[in-house]
Write a protein that holds these residues in place. Structure first.
Motif, mmCIF file in Angstrom:
data_model
loop_
_atom_site.group_PDB
_atom_site.id
_atom_site.type_symbol
_atom_site.label_atom_id
_atom_site.label_comp_id
_atom_site.label_asym_id
_atom_site.label_seq_id
_atom_site.Cartn_x
_atom_site.Cartn_y
_atom_site.Cartn_z
ATOM 1 N N LEU A 79 37.252 40.409 44.053
ATOM 2 C CA LEU A 79 37.708 41.136 45.233
ATOM 3 C C LEU A 79 39.228 41.151 45.386
ATOM 4 O O LEU A 79 39.827 42.209 45.547
ATOM 5 C CB LEU A 79 37.074 40.529 46.497
ATOM 6 N N GLN A 80 39.842 39.959 45.339
ATOM 7 C CA GLN A 80 41.269 39.900 45.673
ATOM 8 C C GLN A 80 41.804 38.527 45.291
ATOM 9 O O GLN A 80 41.055 37.553 45.212
ATOM 10 C CB GLN A 80 41.448 40.125 47.179
ATOM 11 N N SER A 81 43.109 38.446 45.049
ATOM 12 C CA SER A 81 43.736 37.139 44.839
ATOM 13 C C SER A 81 45.012 37.068 45.649
ATOM 14 O O SER A 81 45.644 38.089 45.959
ATOM 15 C CB SER A 81 44.033 36.903 43.354
ATOM 16 N N SER A 82 45.397 35.842 45.997
ATOM 17 C CA SER A 82 46.649 35.591 46.706
ATOM 18 C C SER A 82 47.117 34.205 46.310
ATOM 19 O O SER A 82 46.426 33.210 46.544
ATOM 20 C CB SER A 82 46.437 35.675 48.217
ATOM 21 N N GLY A 83 48.272 34.151 45.679
ATOM 22 C CA GLY A 83 48.735 32.868 45.157
ATOM 23 C C GLY A 83 47.768 32.389 44.088
ATOM 24 O O GLY A 83 47.405 33.124 43.177
ATOM 25 N N SER A 84 47.320 31.148 44.231
ATOM 26 C CA SER A 84 46.377 30.591 43.253
ATOM 27 C C SER A 84 44.928 30.680 43.725
ATOM 28 O O SER A 84 44.037 30.124 43.081
ATOM 29 C CB SER A 84 46.738 29.123 42.973
ATOM 30 N N TRP A 85 44.692 31.405 44.835
ATOM 31 C CA TRP A 85 43.338 31.512 45.387
ATOM 32 C C TRP A 85 42.751 32.882 45.083
ATOM 33 O O TRP A 85 43.455 33.896 45.108
ATOM 34 C CB TRP A 85 43.355 31.265 46.898
ATOM 35 N N HIS A 86 41.438 32.899 44.825
ATOM 36 C CA HIS A 86 40.766 34.131 44.413
ATOM 37 C C HIS A 86 39.498 34.326 45.250
ATOM 38 O O HIS A 86 38.756 33.371 45.495
ATOM 39 C CB HIS A 86 40.387 34.061 42.937
ATOM 40 N N LEU A 87 39.264 35.573 45.656
ATOM 41 C CA LEU A 87 38.052 35.923 46.397
ATOM 42 C C LEU A 87 37.088 36.669 45.489
ATOM 43 O O LEU A 87 37.494 37.574 44.745
ATOM 44 C CB LEU A 87 38.385 36.809 47.599
ATOM 45 N N MET A 88 35.805 36.301 45.562
ATOM 46 C CA MET A 88 34.742 36.990 44.833
ATOM 47 C C MET A 88 33.560 37.198 45.766
ATOM 48 O O MET A 88 33.408 36.489 46.774
ATOM 49 C CB MET A 88 34.299 36.170 43.617
ATOM 50 N N SER A 89 32.722 38.153 45.427
ATOM 51 C CA SER A 89 31.527 38.392 46.238
ATOM 52 C C SER A 89 30.558 37.229 46.106
ATOM 53 O O SER A 89 30.559 36.504 45.104
ATOM 54 C CB SER A 89 30.853 39.699 45.813
ATOM 55 N N PHE A 90 29.737 37.052 47.122
ATOM 56 C CA PHE A 90 28.762 35.966 47.186
ATOM 57 C C PHE A 90 27.404 36.473 46.711
ATOM 58 O O PHE A 90 26.958 37.547 47.120
ATOM 59 C CB PHE A 90 28.662 35.456 48.624
#
Length: 280
Positions: A79-90
């Motif tokens: 989905l998206q990343s910001s810095g060292s964090w990443h979002l993915m669908s569940f």
């Protein structure tokens, strides 16, 4: 998965402004990456921080997830990343186990995945000859007796049929409506489809000291119905033995690197010995 670095709801909102007033649920499975379930109203997403993977491996995982999504397989969407964090669908569903429904579902998934990745290659090569030999040398320097038990890895297959998951254990899958959803592709790389099937069968079918033959057969039949290449019974058993040695080595090596790790290589050696004696 698991938690190695904490984050607060306010920090999540700072990284991802569209996520307001979130609830964070830390995951408990896994040993490598920091992973949270983020609840934002009725929506759930995965928040992940890769603790060891390099940018090349992360990019390779994203490319693979897109290919598998395009092929109609149930895998997370990046989905998206910001810095060292990443979002993915569940992925919704129940955790994978050894029920017949689950074995059929994961067998079909793996066969379809191999069909989608046949002759494809990635920059990630965790199952290459160079990597396996390097791991074996580290084990030999630390424990010569264990190294002798791992000598069967000389027969490890270094062919590249396509991209394999290589780590499809039950804690990396969800089952919903008789279909499997699979995640955690960060260790996916070029490799042998037979070895990938061996890893999966080893971790899903051997739930008793013996009497597992029906479960192994069910997995194999389900896999072969969807796979690009048929796999014989004897070859699957041979690759299950190889997978047990590989993961015994992998877990022991990680214990060398991280003495606090709760991974134990001995259950894999027991599974290998049981397979060697024909006790399935």
């Amino acid at each position: 998965m698991g938690i190695k670095e904490s984050i607060t709801p306010d920090e999540v909102s700072a990284y991802f402004p569209h996520l307001k007033s979130v609830a964070l649920i830390p995951t408990e499975d896994g040993v490598v990456d920091t992973t949270y379930i983020v609840k934002n109203g009725l929506e759930k997403v995965i928040l992940k921080k890769y603790e060891k993977a390099c940018e090349v491996s992360i990019a390779a995982e994203r490319t693979l997830l897109k290919r598998l999504n395009d092929a109609g397989l149930c895998v997370p969407r990046y989905l998206q990343s910001s810095g060292s964090w990443h979002l993915m669908s569940f992925l919704e569903g129940e955790q994978g186990n050894a029920s017949y429904v689950h074995l059929k579902a994961v067998g079909r998934f793996l066969g379809r995945m191999h069909r989608a990745t046949k002759r494809r290659q990635t920059s990630h090569t965790p199952f290459s000859k160079k990597v396996v030999e390097r791991k074996y040398k580290r084990v030999r320097r630390s424990d010569k007796v264990l190294a002798l038990r791992l000598k069967g890895l000389k027969a490890f297959e270094y062919c590249c049929d396509g991209i394999i998951h290589g780590d499809l254990f039950p804690d990396n899958a969800k089952i919903s409506g008789g279909s499997a959803g699979v995640f955690d592709f960060i260790e996916a790389g070029n490799g042998s489809f037979a070895f990938d099937a061996g890893v999966t069968a080893l971790s899903w079918t051997l739930k008793r000291p013996q009497g597992n033959r029906g479960r192994v057969r069910l997995f194999l039949n389900s896999y072969n119905r969807c796979a690009p290449m048929k796999l014989s019974w004897d070859r699957l058993l041979q690759q299950m033995r190889m997978a047990a040695l590989f993961y015994a080595m992998q877990r022991y090596e990680r214990r060398i690197q991280e003495p606090q790790s709760r991974l134990d290589h001995r259950p894999m050696l027991k599974r290998h010995a049981s397979l060697q004696r024909g006790r399935i």
